[in-house]
Design an enzyme around this catalytic site. Structure first.
Site, mmCIF file in Angstrom:
data_model
loop_
_atom_site.group_PDB
_atom_site.id
_atom_site.type_symbol
_atom_site.label_atom_id
_atom_site.label_comp_id
_atom_site.label_asym_id
_atom_site.label_seq_id
_atom_site.Cartn_x
_atom_site.Cartn_y
_atom_site.Cartn_z
ATOM 1 N N GLU A 108 -19.343 32.273 -31.939
ATOM 2 C CA GLU A 108 -19.814 33.803 -33.725
ATOM 3 C C GLU A 108 -18.254 33.938 -34.356
ATOM 4 O OE1 GLU A 108 -18.072 37.265 -31.090
ATOM 5 O OE2 GLU A 108 -19.199 37.233 -29.610
ATOM 6 N N GLU A 159 -22.895 36.037 -23.693
ATOM 7 C CA GLU A 159 -21.805 36.616 -23.032
ATOM 8 C C GLU A 159 -22.793 38.503 -23.624
ATOM 9 O OE1 GLU A 159 -18.435 37.208 -25.568
ATOM 10 O OE2 GLU A 159 -17.951 34.826 -25.442
HETATM 11 C C1 GAL Z 1 -16.573 38.339 -27.888
HETATM 12 C C2 GAL Z 1 -15.908 37.465 -28.134
HETATM 13 C C3 GAL Z 1 -14.862 37.100 -26.685
HETATM 14 C C4 GAL Z 1 -14.744 39.121 -26.203
HETATM 15 C C5 GAL Z 1 -15.877 39.877 -26.242
HETATM 16 C C6 GAL Z 1 -15.551 41.178 -25.628
HETATM 17 O O1 GAL Z 1 -16.673 38.387 -29.559
HETATM 18 O O2 GAL Z 1 -16.422 36.061 -28.380
HETATM 19 O O3 GAL Z 1 -13.454 36.651 -27.297
HETATM 20 O O4 GAL Z 1 -13.534 39.390 -26.606
HETATM 21 O O5 GAL Z 1 -16.565 39.438 -27.507
HETATM 22 O O6 GAL Z 1 -14.869 41.972 -26.964
#
Ligand code: GAL
Length: 443
Positions: A166, A355
């Site tokens: 990100e 994710e």
């Molecule tokens: C993403 C990040 C993760 C985690 C997730 C939940 O942006 O890559 O490290 O924090 O969000 O907020």
């Protein structure tokens, strides 16, 4: 819906990141990262929390990876802490750090779990931040030295790589808003950091490919499905276009050879002073896959007083819609819209959701956590992903965020995203109902 509906070659996994779980922040020669330093500053992090101990994963990684194994999860995405390997960011290697990740990788392989390594998940070595960090163009050399070291040391057993996690979030929150490490603010810092991160995502890919022929290389982007707050309002529609250019398009488009989205966000023209002769060509790289990380949709409203974008995000709580502890709307269709959108870009070979997950209030009662909301969140998102897959969209993997409750950046330990509950006083792990559900789903 079951696992088989997604096909046999679909990658099922779970993700976490070094700073959020490892702890041991000065153990065995590790240098400080910008997060070690930022969390010591006053009023930056929820209740002054930090990642000094976190989930003590540095000492408990075998327990946690064993949980992944017991949960039938075949792929595990984790990140490497750059300053554990190069305490000063470049130069002298800390072999204890290399050794630690070797043990992690070997334990995964012993259990038949495929390691996927994120090379940068936001924890820049502090020594490099002292030289300007992402705003210094030298970061491209520093980063590639570090990437080459990882490939040389781990590439005999690891072939799945995610170059950056990100970039929009770590440059936006860290160098524009100042709410993440290193806490820098302003357009100048942001535009320099963004351009150098974009150069690193492509050059990092090239470094991997030059050193390893059998690699599977990607990089991960945050992606939110956006809509104008008032559907028919021209100004809200314009605001949405600008925000979209900034948060969804800024990094993927130069990678695909489309350049920066300056037409829809003219302020990006000010990036010019950081762009050297061959850069636009160098920003391109043909990734084997594009990772996207999807959590929510956002509604965008025209806001004339907000600089550069003249737009605001209307918070989920102000819209009275179902939302998580992060104040992110629960809107499963966002994952469908996101993969569909990325699929429309020419040159995207494969999409992997690296994710997706949710933070809700969990109640531990009788050694059980009945986190129905999280379970439903995951199920409903997967249903929408399957719909996309069935329509022929090239999505080929799904990783849940995250294994254990952990340090959620500026929000500290308050939001809990894990499929596994952690008691941070005792470090005891308890699998939540959502974790049991994912295990059954994958069996
Ligand atoms: C993403 C990040 C993760 C985690 C997730 C939940 O942006 O890559 O490290 O924090 O969000 O907020």
């Amino acid at each position: 819906m079951n696992r088989k509906d997604f096909g046999d070659d679909f990658y099922w996994g779970i993700s976490n990141a070094a700073y959020q779980v490892e702890g041991a922040n000065t153990a065995e020669g590790k240098g400080l990262s910008i997060w070690d330093v930022f969390t010591q500053k006053r009023n930056k992090i929820f209740k002054g929390h930090n990642g000094d101990i976190a989930c003590d994963y540095y000492n408990k990684f075998t327990d946690d990876i064993y949980l992944i194994y017991q949960s039938n999860i075949p792929n595990y995405r984790f990140s490497i802490s750059w300053s554990r390997i190069f305490p000063e960011g470049i130069g002298q290697i800390n072999y204890k750090g290399i050794d630690f990740y070797n043990r992690v990788i070997e334990f995964c392989l012993e259990l038949g779990i495929e390691p996927w390594i994120t090379l940068y998940h936001w924890d820049l070595p502090e020594a490099l931040q002292k030289k300007g960090g992402w705003t210094n163009r030298d970061v491209v050399q520093w980063f590639n030295e570090y990437v080459a070291c990882c490939i040389k040391n781990f590439g005999d057993r690891v072939s799945k790589w995610i170059v950056l996690n990100e970039p929009m979030v770590f440059t936006g929150a860290g160098y524009f808003l100042g709410v993440h490490a290193p806490g820098k603010k302003g357009l100048t810092n942001f535009l320099a950091a963004a351009h150098h991160a974009a150069l690193c995502q492509s050059s990092g890919g090239r470094t991997i490919r030059s050193l390893q022929s059998q690699s599977f290389i990607g990089t991960s982007f945050s992606h939110s499905h956006l809509e104008p707050f008032r559907k028919d309002d021209k100004k809200d529609q314009m605001a949405k276009i600008k925000v979209d250019a900034l948060i969804n398009r800024l990094f993927i488009e130069p990678l695909l050879g489309l350049g920066y989205p300056v037409k829809d966000l003219p302020i990006l023209n000010r990036m010019e002073k950081y762009i050297l002769a061959d850069d636009m060509q160098d920003l391109k790289f043909d990734m084997d896959f594009v990772g996207i990380q999807v959590y929510t949709r956002e509604l965008i409203k025209h806001a004339p007083l907000i600089p550069f974008v003249q737009a605001n995000i209307v918070k989920a709580s102000d819209r009275f819609v179902h939302h998580t502890i992060m104040n992110w709307e629960v809107f499963p269709n966002s994952i469908y819209e996101a993969v569909k959108r990325i699929n429309e870009y020419k040159g995207v070979k494969q999409i992997i959701v690296t994710e997706n997950g949710a933070a809700f209030d969990d109640v531990l009662y009788n050694n059980t956590i009945s986190d129905t909301l999280r379970k439903d969140y995951l199920k409903n998102h997967l249903n929408k992903l399957l719909k996309a897959k069935n329509e022929g969209i090239k999505v080929n993997g799904y990783f849940v965020w995250t294994l254990t409750d952990n340090f959620e950046w500026a929000e500290g330990y308050n939001p809990k995203f894990g499929l596994v509950h952690v008691d941070f006083l005792t470090q005891k792990r308890t699998i939540k109902d959502s974790g049991k559900w994912y295990k059954d789903f994958l069996s």
